[in-house]
Design a protein around this motif. Sequence first.
Motif, PDB file in Angstrom:
ATOM      1  N   SER A 162       5.264   6.999   0.514  1.00 49.93           N
ATOM      2  CA  SER A 162       6.051   5.830   0.972  1.00 49.93           C
ATOM      3  C   SER A 162       5.277   4.566   0.628  1.00 49.93           C
ATOM      4  O   SER A 162       4.054   4.534   0.750  1.00 49.93           O
ATOM      5  N   CYS A 163       6.004   3.569   0.187  1.00 52.04           N
ATOM      6  CA  CYS A 163       5.367   2.310  -0.238  1.00 52.04           C
ATOM      7  C   CYS A 163       5.688   1.244   0.823  1.00 52.04           C
ATOM      8  O   CYS A 163       6.852   0.919   1.074  1.00 52.04           O
ATOM      9  N   LYS A 164       4.683   0.708   1.456  1.00 48.90           N
ATOM     10  CA  LYS A 164       4.861  -0.200   2.598  1.00 48.90           C
ATOM     11  C   LYS A 164       4.300  -1.588   2.274  1.00 48.90           C
ATOM     12  O   LYS A 164       3.477  -1.727   1.382  1.00 48.90           O
ATOM     13  N   TYR A 173       0.872  -1.190   0.000  1.00 51.40           N
ATOM     14  CA  TYR A 173       0.000   0.000   0.000  1.00 51.40           C
ATOM     15  C   TYR A 173       0.899   1.226   0.000  1.00 51.40           C
ATOM     16  O   TYR A 173       2.090   1.164   0.305  1.00 51.40           O
ATOM     17  N   CYS A 174       0.342   2.337  -0.354  1.00 51.33           N
ATOM     18  CA  CYS A 174       1.112   3.601  -0.413  1.00 51.33           C
ATOM     19  C   CYS A 174       0.509   4.605   0.563  1.00 51.33           C
ATOM     20  O   CYS A 174      -0.717   4.740   0.679  1.00 51.33           O
ATOM     21  N   LYS A 175       1.407   5.371   1.154  1.00 46.72           N
ATOM     22  CA  LYS A 175       0.993   6.405   2.091  1.00 46.72           C
ATOM     23  C   LYS A 175       1.425   7.767   1.521  1.00 46.72           C
ATOM     24  O   LYS A 175       2.594   7.961   1.176  1.00 46.72           O
ATOM     25  N   LEU A 176       0.483   8.730   1.393  1.00 50.56           N
ATOM     26  CA  LEU A 176       0.743  10.018   0.769  1.00 50.56           C
ATOM     27  C   LEU A 176       0.644  11.120   1.820  1.00 50.56           C
ATOM     28  O   LEU A 176      -0.342  11.180   2.573  1.00 50.56           O
ATOM     29  N   LYS A 225      10.005  -7.462   3.676  1.00 54.49           N
ATOM     30  CA  LYS A 225      10.326  -6.150   4.227  1.00 54.49           C
ATOM     31  C   LYS A 225       9.048  -5.403   4.587  1.00 54.49           C
ATOM     32  O   LYS A 225       8.013  -5.586   3.965  1.00 54.49           O
ATOM     33  N   SER A 226       9.213  -4.533   5.510  1.00 52.52           N
ATOM     34  CA  SER A 226       8.062  -3.731   5.890  1.00 52.52           C
ATOM     35  C   SER A 226       7.897  -2.524   4.966  1.00 52.52           C
ATOM     36  O   SER A 226       6.843  -1.933   4.887  1.00 52.52           O
ATOM     37  N   SER A 227       8.952  -2.114   4.244  1.00 50.83           N
ATOM     38  CA  SER A 227       8.883  -0.940   3.366  1.00 50.83           C
ATOM     39  C   SER A 227       9.664  -1.190   2.097  1.00 50.83           C
ATOM     40  O   SER A 227      10.792  -1.701   2.163  1.00 50.83           O
TER      41      SER A 227
END
Length: 990
Positions: free
Chosen positions: A936-938, A892-895, A945-947
């Motif tokens: 950020s792509c998590k 998922y991505c966080k903006l 990996k977590s990220s």
Amino acid sequence: LLELSEEFALIRYPDQVALERLFRVEDIRVGATSRKAIPALVDLLKPIPDRPGAPFLSLGLLIQLAKDSPSNKIVMVESGALEALTKYLSLSPQDATEEAATDLLGILFSSAEIRRHEAAFGAVGQLVAVLRLGGRAARLSAAKALESLFSADHIRNAETARQAVQPLVEILNTGMEREQHAAIAALVRLLSENPSRALAAADVEMNAVDVLCRILSTNCSMELKGDAAELCCVLFANTRIRSTMAAARCVEPLVSLLVTEFSSAHHSVVRALDKLLDDEQLAELVAAHGAVIPLVGLLYGKNYMLHEAVSRALVKLGKDRPACKMEMVKAGVIESVLDILHEAPDFLCAAFAELLRILTNNATIAKGPSAAKVVEPLFQLLSRSEFGPDGQHSALQVLVNILEHPQCRADYTLTSHQAIEPLIPLLDSPAPAVQQLAAELLSHLLLEERLQKDAVIQQVISPLIRILGSGIHILQQRAVKALVSIALIWPNEIAKEGGVSELSKVILQADPSLPHALWESAASVLASILQFSSEFYLEVPVAVLVRLLHSGSEATVIGALNALLVLESDDGTSAEAMAESGAIEALLELLRSHQCEETAARLLEVLLNNVKIRETKVTKTAIVPLSQYLLDPQTQAQQARLLATLALGDLFQNEALARSADAVSACRALVNVLEDQPTEEMKVVAICALQNLVMYSRSNKRAVAEAGGVQVVLDLIGSSDPDTSIQAAMFVKLLFSNNTIQEYASSETVRAITAAIEKDLWASGTVNEEYLKALNSLFSNFPRLRATEPATLSIPHLVTSLKTGSEATQEAALDGLFLLRQAWSACPAEVSRAQSVAAADAIPLLQYLIQSGPPRFQEKAEFLLQCLPGTLVVIIKRGNNMKQSVGNPSVYCKLTLGNTPPRQTKIVSTGPNPEWDESFAWTFESPPKGQKLHISCKNKSKMGKSSFGKVTIQIDRVVMLGSVAGEYTLLPQSKSGPSRNLEIEFQWSN
């Protein structure tokens, strides 16, 4: 012979008898032998004591030889007879000898050649002495001799001749009738050509006039009375003698002689009365004694000299005496004249014509039945080639006096052969007075339509044209008057005979100036030629055509206007000549007087549309008259108003004229035109004229505004006619191009223009850039208007113009938005907010213009985009190379954008290349300058990996471009495999 004579007591002196008998034989008397005897006979005149009877004998024989023999007379003179006779008379011989000597002198002086002999002059004094002191018979002979001598000018005019007056008058007073005859004859010969010497006869002790009056009043013979009347005629030639009471006393006996049976004395009596009639008081006296009827009674038979004298006397009696004229007519004078006229010689015809002229000067007589009888005979008289100018003049005047009356012309059925043909040669008469009357009579005759159309009329045209060239006003006037009557029927013939040229000269004639009536008539004829055919337009000088514009005849003015219009269209340079000749002033006067308005206004507009003419001084004087014409309530011709308005517009293309003081009046006039609900064409023309006026002058702007022009033009912007509306918009742009009339710049002005823009958009889908330029002019020069409600309402239309308009329209719309944006910082917050929101609709258009529009648009478009509120949309499409060692990741991505709460996509576990295709939007009051988007792509999977990394993106660029898409590498990059990245699209829009 002598011895026989003595023996038989025969006649004494038979030798003398023999000579006397021999000289009775004609051949001997006039032969050479007799001439040889003359010197001896002359010699016998010398007084010698031993031959006392010789002179008398010699005189008798010389008299016998001298009678009817000019050659013998000459021999006598050459032999010294004149000197001898003069000498002999000085000795006071006996009566019989004295009588014989004076008889011989009388016979000798009957020869003109002898009267010129130098010795003749010396005989005058001696003959005068005989008159004073000689015997009765000698005085008679002396008087006769003096009569002959006085035929010679040098003798008659000598002072010696003056000495004969008194003794002659004395003989007239005391002598017997035959002596009186001789005295009168001598006095007549002496005084006839010398009025001052006649005064001497009146001044002598025995007044000659009194003596003559006595002779005229007594029972003397008619012959003596005739002689007395003849001497009266001579004496009455002197003004002072006519003014004496003695002269007045002669009137009654002279008039009474007229009623006697016909006598040779009548001629002398009439001539004497004729002289008296030169004195006004005596003329009244003659008339009062009833001379008219007896004088008329003498007009019969063939005594033409008498008739002439009678005519002269009647002429003088008739002048200024209507009663005498009527008396003559009633006495049948006209009928008597006509009875004699057909056989009368020319001199008498001339006298009769003058008498008829005097009579017909009276309108009552001219219209009467008697006068009607003279018309045809006088025309016949004028046909005589030998009839002189004086008679022609009088006859023509008679005909004019009669035929100038319409009713008189209607009473005759004269043909052109009878009435016109006799006048043709008279038109070329060397006498101007005859020419004048011939032309005048012709002008009266040509008022009759039946004569106007007769082919003979063509023959009068050429002489009439020649009269025009004479330069004599009165002649020209008569010729023009005649031409006026036939100009409509024979215009081509008049032109072919040179009429255009001569009429032009008459019209231009300035020194001395022509009578107005003559000028108008000439103009009328020329106008008829111009109306007949346009081929003559170019033959008429421009100056003449311009002069015709001053005519009081509408037909003349129209002809000139049409010719000038054609001339200008054929030759552009002629316009300047027209202006130099005063065409502009004349045309303005026509408009002022509302004469031929439309055509005059058309020509005036053509002239004022000429650049060179606009630069002349005269055009400045046209501003006020044109303005007054437009303001004049009597100006009803709409086409003329249109052309006058157009002419004003032409004038104000010249900057100097637009700046002139008179231009203010034009502003008011043009606004008034617009207020009068004119046609759409008129509106456009008036607005264009106003545009020229306000373009250069602040005072003109003020004048327009004060005349109500602002409201008028705002109303016109809303016109349904596109041309009118657009021109009104252009006018508004010029009107408010500076702060001159800032008090008239209001939100209503903006509202009106906005409404026109909206209307244009509805009608055509596009907007004419002139509306936008007008709006921009208001926004530019009056910043306060940018914060008004109408300004805000205009923004959607500006945005639409950016969408649909031409490049010029887009530029104008962009300028408008730019001007509004400049005021947002000073506007109330709610206004700037509302305007910016409304303008935000332009964001896509601005972005397009930055990328694809003209380079000059870019700066303003970028400036606007940086000020407009919008929405940032971020679309996370997919990720690439999101691998983990075991299994599929849950990505998922966080903006995170600025201080706004973070946003997050959904979790996707489909493999190393997850697809989200998920959008996130942020709304900004203004573009987020300098802000960065952090993504950020998590990984939610517990196996890896977590990220996968993160990326930071500068978002300014998307504001300008509108849409930006790409693959953004996540950091840190993977060390073992391909780099991981995200496919992201950015959008900035309203």
